[in-house]
Write a protein that holds these residues in place. Structure first.
Motif, PDB file in Angstrom:
ATOM      1  N   PHE A 151       0.850  -1.184   0.000  1.00  0.00           N
ATOM      2  CA  PHE A 151       0.000   0.000   0.000  1.00  0.00           C
ATOM      3  C   PHE A 151       0.894   1.246   0.000  1.00  0.00           C
ATOM      4  O   PHE A 151       1.857   1.324   0.763  1.00  0.00           O
ATOM      5  CB  PHE A 151      -0.898  -0.010   1.240  1.00  0.00           C
ATOM      6  N   ILE A 152       0.564   2.196  -0.904  1.00  0.00           N
ATOM      7  CA  ILE A 152       1.354   3.441  -0.947  1.00  0.00           C
ATOM      8  C   ILE A 152       0.790   4.387   0.110  1.00  0.00           C
ATOM      9  O   ILE A 152      -0.183   5.102  -0.119  1.00  0.00           O
ATOM     10  CB  ILE A 152       1.328   4.080  -2.345  1.00  0.00           C
ATOM     11  N   ASP A 153       1.390   4.343   1.280  1.00  0.00           N
ATOM     12  CA  ASP A 153       0.921   5.145   2.412  1.00  0.00           C
ATOM     13  C   ASP A 153       1.166   6.627   2.138  1.00  0.00           C
ATOM     14  O   ASP A 153       0.346   7.476   2.494  1.00  0.00           O
ATOM     15  CB  ASP A 153       1.676   4.710   3.677  1.00  0.00           C
ATOM     16  N   THR A 154       2.287   6.918   1.526  1.00  0.00           N
ATOM     17  CA  THR A 154       2.643   8.311   1.282  1.00  0.00           C
ATOM     18  C   THR A 154       3.308   8.451  -0.076  1.00  0.00           C
ATOM     19  O   THR A 154       4.182   7.665  -0.427  1.00  0.00           O
ATOM     20  CB  THR A 154       3.618   8.813   2.374  1.00  0.00           C
ATOM     21  N   TRP A 155       2.817   9.424  -0.832  1.00  0.00           N
ATOM     22  CA  TRP A 155       3.499   9.828  -2.070  1.00  0.00           C
ATOM     23  C   TRP A 155       3.323  11.326  -2.184  1.00  0.00           C
ATOM     24  O   TRP A 155       2.217  11.805  -2.416  1.00  0.00           O
ATOM     25  CB  TRP A 155       2.894   9.110  -3.295  1.00  0.00           C
ATOM     26  N   PHE A 156       4.386  12.050  -1.909  1.00  0.00           N
ATOM     27  CA  PHE A 156       4.307  13.480  -2.218  1.00  0.00           C
ATOM     28  C   PHE A 156       5.572  13.936  -2.925  1.00  0.00           C
ATOM     29  O   PHE A 156       6.623  13.330  -2.799  1.00  0.00           O
ATOM     30  CB  PHE A 156       4.001  14.338  -0.994  1.00  0.00           C
ATOM     31  N   MET A 157       5.398  14.965  -3.735  1.00  0.00           N
ATOM     32  CA  MET A 157       6.490  15.462  -4.557  1.00  0.00           C
ATOM     33  C   MET A 157       6.500  16.974  -4.521  1.00  0.00           C
ATOM     34  O   MET A 157       5.466  17.601  -4.352  1.00  0.00           O
ATOM     35  CB  MET A 157       6.286  15.007  -6.004  1.00  0.00           C
ATOM     36  N   SER A 158       7.657  17.520  -4.688  1.00  0.00           N
ATOM     37  CA  SER A 158       7.760  18.964  -4.803  1.00  0.00           C
ATOM     38  C   SER A 158       7.260  19.374  -6.186  1.00  0.00           C
ATOM     39  O   SER A 158       7.589  18.748  -7.190  1.00  0.00           O
ATOM     40  CB  SER A 158       9.215  19.365  -4.622  1.00  0.00           C
ATOM     41  N   CYS A 159       6.453  20.433  -6.213  1.00  0.00           N
ATOM     42  CA  CYS A 159       5.895  20.866  -7.498  1.00  0.00           C
ATOM     43  C   CYS A 159       6.963  21.402  -8.441  1.00  0.00           C
ATOM     44  O   CYS A 159       6.718  21.575  -9.627  1.00  0.00           O
ATOM     45  CB  CYS A 159       4.842  21.939  -7.281  1.00  0.00           C
ATOM     46  N   ARG A 160       8.146  21.674  -7.909  1.00  0.00           N
ATOM     47  CA  ARG A 160       9.222  22.181  -8.754  1.00  0.00           C
ATOM     48  C   ARG A 160       9.647  21.179  -9.823  1.00  0.00           C
ATOM     49  O   ARG A 160      10.234  21.545 -10.825  1.00  0.00           O
ATOM     50  CB  ARG A 160      10.440  22.520  -7.891  1.00  0.00           C
ATOM     51  N   VAL A 161       9.407  19.887  -9.586  1.00  0.00           N
ATOM     52  CA  VAL A 161       9.916  18.886 -10.530  1.00  0.00           C
ATOM     53  C   VAL A 161       8.811  18.234 -11.352  1.00  0.00           C
ATOM     54  O   VAL A 161       9.007  17.172 -11.926  1.00  0.00           O
ATOM     55  CB  VAL A 161      10.742  17.799  -9.800  1.00  0.00           C
ATOM     56  N   LEU A 162       7.664  18.914 -11.431  1.00  0.00           N
ATOM     57  CA  LEU A 162       6.593  18.375 -12.261  1.00  0.00           C
ATOM     58  C   LEU A 162       7.019  18.349 -13.723  1.00  0.00           C
ATOM     59  O   LEU A 162       7.844  19.152 -14.145  1.00  0.00           O
ATOM     60  CB  LEU A 162       5.346  19.248 -12.129  1.00  0.00           C
ATOM     61  N   LYS A 163       6.411  17.462 -14.485  1.00  0.00           N
ATOM     62  CA  LYS A 163       6.665  17.351 -15.926  1.00  0.00           C
ATOM     63  C   LYS A 163       8.125  17.048 -16.245  1.00  0.00           C
ATOM     64  O   LYS A 163       8.658  17.508 -17.235  1.00  0.00           O
ATOM     65  CB  LYS A 163       6.236  18.635 -16.646  1.00  0.00           C
ATOM     66  N   ARG A 164       8.783  16.308 -15.398  1.00  0.00           N
ATOM     67  CA  ARG A 164      10.176  15.963 -15.657  1.00  0.00           C
ATOM     68  C   ARG A 164      10.332  14.446 -15.731  1.00  0.00           C
ATOM     69  O   ARG A 164      11.429  13.932 -15.738  1.00  0.00           O
ATOM     70  CB  ARG A 164      11.061  16.519 -14.529  1.00  0.00           C
ATOM     71  N   GLY A 165       9.200  13.707 -15.663  1.00  0.00           N
ATOM     72  CA  GLY A 165       9.269  12.248 -15.705  1.00  0.00           C
ATOM     73  C   GLY A 165       9.501  11.622 -14.341  1.00  0.00           C
ATOM     74  O   GLY A 165       9.709  10.413 -14.229  1.00  0.00           O
ATOM     75  N   MET A 166       9.459  12.466 -13.311  1.00  0.00           N
ATOM     76  CA  MET A 166       9.760  11.964 -11.975  1.00  0.00           C
ATOM     77  C   MET A 166       8.706  10.955 -11.500  1.00  0.00           C
ATOM     78  O   MET A 166       9.028  10.003 -10.791  1.00  0.00           O
ATOM     79  CB  MET A 166       9.839  13.160 -11.013  1.00  0.00           C
ATOM     80  N   GLU A 167       7.439  11.140 -11.916  1.00  0.00           N
ATOM     81  CA  GLU A 167       6.376  10.211 -11.519  1.00  0.00           C
ATOM     82  C   GLU A 167       6.714   8.799 -12.021  1.00  0.00           C
ATOM     83  O   GLU A 167       6.565   7.810 -11.297  1.00  0.00           O
ATOM     84  CB  GLU A 167       5.021  10.622 -12.120  1.00  0.00           C
ATOM     85  N   ASN A 168       7.179   8.734 -13.287  1.00  0.00           N
ATOM     86  CA  ASN A 168       7.482   7.420 -13.865  1.00  0.00           C
ATOM     87  C   ASN A 168       8.688   6.778 -13.187  1.00  0.00           C
ATOM     88  O   ASN A 168       8.694   5.590 -12.891  1.00  0.00           O
ATOM     89  CB  ASN A 168       7.752   7.564 -15.372  1.00  0.00           C
ATOM     90  N   ASP A 208       2.100  -7.078 -14.737  1.00  0.00           N
ATOM     91  CA  ASP A 208       1.614  -6.616 -16.047  1.00  0.00           C
ATOM     92  C   ASP A 208       1.832  -5.128 -16.299  1.00  0.00           C
ATOM     93  O   ASP A 208       1.478  -4.637 -17.358  1.00  0.00           O
ATOM     94  CB  ASP A 208       0.100  -6.880 -16.163  1.00  0.00           C
ATOM     95  N   CYS A 209       2.377  -4.425 -15.346  1.00  0.00           N
ATOM     96  CA  CYS A 209       2.337  -2.970 -15.510  1.00  0.00           C
ATOM     97  C   CYS A 209       3.354  -2.456 -16.524  1.00  0.00           C
ATOM     98  O   CYS A 209       4.406  -3.032 -16.736  1.00  0.00           O
ATOM     99  CB  CYS A 209       2.525  -2.277 -14.170  1.00  0.00           C
ATOM    100  N   GLN A 210       2.968  -1.354 -17.167  1.00  0.00           N
ATOM    101  CA  GLN A 210       3.830  -0.668 -18.133  1.00  0.00           C
ATOM    102  C   GLN A 210       4.249   0.654 -17.509  1.00  0.00           C
ATOM    103  O   GLN A 210       3.401   1.447 -17.128  1.00  0.00           O
ATOM    104  CB  GLN A 210       3.015  -0.350 -19.400  1.00  0.00           C
ATOM    105  N   ILE A 211       5.535   0.876 -17.445  1.00  0.00           N
ATOM    106  CA  ILE A 211       5.967   2.140 -16.856  1.00  0.00           C
ATOM    107  C   ILE A 211       6.324   3.135 -17.954  1.00  0.00           C
ATOM    108  O   ILE A 211       6.998   2.791 -18.919  1.00  0.00           O
ATOM    109  CB  ILE A 211       7.153   1.909 -15.902  1.00  0.00           C
ATOM    110  N   GLY A 212       5.834   4.338 -17.813  1.00  0.00           N
ATOM    111  CA  GLY A 212       6.033   5.371 -18.830  1.00  0.00           C
ATOM    112  C   GLY A 212       7.502   5.761 -18.973  1.00  0.00           C
ATOM    113  O   GLY A 212       8.339   5.483 -18.109  1.00  0.00           O
ATOM    114  N   GLU A 213       7.785   6.440 -20.100  1.00  0.00           N
ATOM    115  CA  GLU A 213       9.148   6.822 -20.430  1.00  0.00           C
ATOM    116  C   GLU A 213       9.684   7.892 -19.461  1.00  0.00           C
ATOM    117  O   GLU A 213       8.950   8.776 -19.033  1.00  0.00           O
ATOM    118  CB  GLU A 213       9.124   7.399 -21.857  1.00  0.00           C
ATOM    119  N   HIS A 214      10.954   7.787 -19.153  1.00  0.00           N
ATOM    120  CA  HIS A 214      11.586   8.893 -18.409  1.00  0.00           C
ATOM    121  C   HIS A 214      13.068   8.923 -18.757  1.00  0.00           C
ATOM    122  O   HIS A 214      13.604   7.982 -19.351  1.00  0.00           O
ATOM    123  CB  HIS A 214      11.380   8.732 -16.908  1.00  0.00           C
ATOM    124  N   PHE A 215      13.708  10.012 -18.434  1.00  0.00           N
ATOM    125  CA  PHE A 215      15.124  10.176 -18.764  1.00  0.00           C
ATOM    126  C   PHE A 215      15.941  10.482 -17.514  1.00  0.00           C
ATOM    127  O   PHE A 215      16.822  11.328 -17.508  1.00  0.00           O
ATOM    128  CB  PHE A 215      15.283  11.293 -19.809  1.00  0.00           C
TER     129      PHE A 215
END
Lengths: 574, 80
Positions: free
Chosen positions: A489-506, A563-570
């Protein structure tokens, strides 16, 4: 400041829609009015406070008896108000040989309180009563009340550093600001055993709620400054950079020098400083760049906007670069007209009503206590640099037509670590600050994180992100909890908004899935708990390929590990 | 200041603090006659009257008034 009467009126207003907060109040003097003030101020800050008020002078019994009403109540915050009056009474009745132990004796008791009370403790420190038994010589006499009292206030600060759940509410500071004669009304005290005057109660309640709001993640992160007659005296467009009033020579320059010193301290503490001025940009910059009396330099300013657009538009622009809520922004401007326009058009922003005389700016700003915080770490000071880098990154991005090329060009590297002695304080801090990209908004203190790390059912990950422009530091936190041998179970997932749209989620999901595979888990469950601020993460899990679980009580999502597919990141792992 | 003039001002303070425009005070009015005039509101009333008339009551005075008339007498003396 709002009056006691208005605070009392708030109690009759409809507050059931506001977030609920359980607060206990323990005092050794009459606390009914304080209770009313705290609840009324809670309403002002958008909380519905349910208050448990212990009966008069029952602190010891309520704390020490595990079956007491206090422990039954289960407060999130327990306010403890042990008054200087009662302390003085105790001191006066002590055997003279024992008086030298007064502070230590009280500190032991406060330790006991901290050990017995669950949740956070807000402890009022001690406004001084100078009994003049020794006169100023009391400073040389360890057993004097003055000596013991000051020692106690000092040691309380030490204790608060040691015990993460103990927060000191500095009502002694309030007395320094307003004076004992405002703080305390003798005739009312004699009639009621109430040691806080009606005039000071709103301030005490406000300082109390400042602490609560900060711990709850509501605090100021950014200060936006007008320039002419706010940061310096005069108008730079008319007077020139040489002649603006700042420094000890010119006009009321001292007032502006000291104001700038205050701003600089805030910047060093981690408050983002931005400029929003109606000026030609080169003229607005010139004092920062050329005038040697300026305390603030261009390096101190994260976002610098000087043009002839409206301040409302410019403030919105600054907010979009910083990606923080308007409720965490303070705007200072000497012009009442601009202040009103901003106040009317930018919801939730704080716009203090600066006094007309710049000499009074600082004392007025001190009285507002705008920048209460619930954590502090030395990396806070790097924040300005990070936002400066962010605006540079934003301008480079425009030169790339393909997003993937841009991301590749950044040479991103992430270091993934368990929570350790170095990063835990930073994780705790981010846990309190993070509102928008936060799936469940569970706030953890350092102590709580410490026990999570020790618990085999939990796995913890702290992510940093560095690119060719610089190091963003800690920017993402994951806490995984084992539900059963197949399920994480993912009890906690938070990220700084500074790194949005950088592939960090993937990249983060990849880390989670790898951990799941290595440890034989078959499925991962994520949950979204909506708050007023985290709407941007509403579709987070579905975007990552999770499937909404039908019939769950809350919004839960499931991912099959195989079965999961993980999105592209660099992003490369360090 | 006249007794009646002060009584009227005190009445205004009572109406304001207790948020009740129907309050009518006479010399004989006591705490029992006015809804919400309890010991805690009493403190709010005392502080509001002190501010309104720019006077300070002694702790003895605060505890001694048997009715509104005695309170007004006290203010008359201080404003004399």
């Amino acid at each position: 400041m709002i009056s006691f009467k208005e605070l009392k009126k708030n109690l009759k207003k409809e507050s059931s829609a506001l977030p609920a907060l359980k607060v206990a109040l323990l005092g050794d003097v009459t606390t009914q009015f304080l209770a009313v003030s705290v609840m009324g101020m809670g309403f002002e800050r958008n909380y519905n406070i349910t208050l448990f008020e212990a009966e008069f002078n029952q602190i010891e019994r309520q704390v020490l008896d595990p079956t007491s009403d206090l422990h039954d109540f289960g407060a999130t915050y327990t306010i403890v108000f042990q008054s200087t009056h009662k302390l003085l009474e105790k001191y006066s009745m002590m055997h003279p040989d024992a008086q030298v132990l007064l502070a230590n004796d009280r500190l032991d008791f406060i330790r006991t309180i901290c050990g017995s009370v669950k949740g956070r403790i807000i402890y009022y420190n001690y406004p001084e009563i100078e009994d003049t038994v020794f006169g100023s010589y009391a400073n040389k006499v360890e057993a004097s009340f003055t000596f013991q009292l000051r020692k106690l206030n000092f040691e309380l600060m030490e204790l608060a550093q040691e015990i993460p759940n103990l927060f000191i509410c500095d009502i002694s500071g309030l007395q320094n600001k307003f004076g004992r004669d405002v703080m305390f009304n003798s005739s009312i005290y004699i009639s009621t055993e109430m040691v806080l005057s009606l005039d000071i109660l709103p301030y005490v309640a406000s300082r109390t709620l400042d602490v609560i709001c900060a711990v709850e993640g509501k605090f100021k992160k950014c200060l936006i400054l007008d320039l002419d007659n706010t940061v310096w005296g005069g108008v730079v467009g008319d007077d020139g950079w040489e002649n603006v009033q700042v420094g000890h020579g010119l006009g009321i320059g001292t007032a502006f020098t000291e104001f700038q010193q205050w701003v600089r301290k805030l910047k060093n503490r981690g408050i983002i400083i931005a400029v929003c001025s109606k000026n030609d940009e080169d003229k607005a910059r010139s004092p920062f760049e050329k005038n040697p009396e300026m305390v603030l330099k261009m390096d101190d300013i994260a976002v610098f906007i000087a043009n002839w657009e409206t301040k409302v538009d410019n403030i919105r622009h600054i907010q979009s670069i910083l990606n923080i809520g308007f409720d965490s922004i303070v705007f200072l401007d000497d012009n009442p007209f601009e202040r009103n326009i901003v106040r009317e058009n930018v919801r939730d922003i704080t716009v203090p009503e600066l006094p007309e005389d710049p000499a009074e700016y600082l004392e007025y700003l001190y009285s507002l206590n705008l920048f209460e915080t619930a954590s502090h770490s030395t990396t806070d000071a790097d924040r300005t640099l990070q936002y400066q880098v962010e605006s540079k990154r934003a301008s480079i991005m425009k030169s790339f037509t393909d997003e993937a090329d841009f991301l590749k060009s950044l040479n991103m590297v992430s270091e993934v670590k368990k929570f350790d002695s170095f990063n835990t304080s930073r994780v705790a801090q981010l846990s309190q600050r993070s509102n928008q990209f936060n799936l469940r908004t569970i706030r953890y203190t350092e102590a709580e994180l410490g026990s999570i790390v020790e618990d085999d059912y939990y796995a913890t990950f702290a992510f940093t992100l560095e690119d060719k422009f610089g190091d963003n530091g800690l920017i993402c936190v994951i806490i995984l909890k084992t539900l059963d041998s197949d399920t994480l179970f993912i009890d906690t997932w938070f990220m700084s908004c500074r790194v949005l749209k950088r592939g960090m989620e993937n990249f983060t999901l990849e880390t989670i899935v790898n951990y799941a595979k290595e440890n034989g888990f078959k499925r991962i469950i994520g949950e979204y708990l909506p708050t007023a601020k985290n709407k941007m993460t509403e579709n987070h899990y579905t975007k990552l390929g999770f499937i909404l679980i039908d019939g769950a009580e809350s919004e839960q999502f499931e991912l099959s590990v195989d079965d999961c597919q993980i999105g592209e990141h660099f992003i490369n792992k360090h | 200041m006249e007794f009646n003039e002060i009584l009227e001002r005190v009445q205004d303070v009572f109406r304001d603090v207790l948020e009740n425009e129907d309050i009518v005070l006479t010399s004989q009015t006591t705490a029992n006659d006015v809804e919400d005039w309890d010991s805690l509101n009493h403190i709010q009333l005392v502080v509001a009257i002190e501010k309104d008339f720019k006077i300070r009551f002694t702790s003895h005075e605060i505890q001694s008034w048997k009715n509104v008339g005695k309170m007004v007498d006290c203010i008359v003396k201080k404003k004399a």
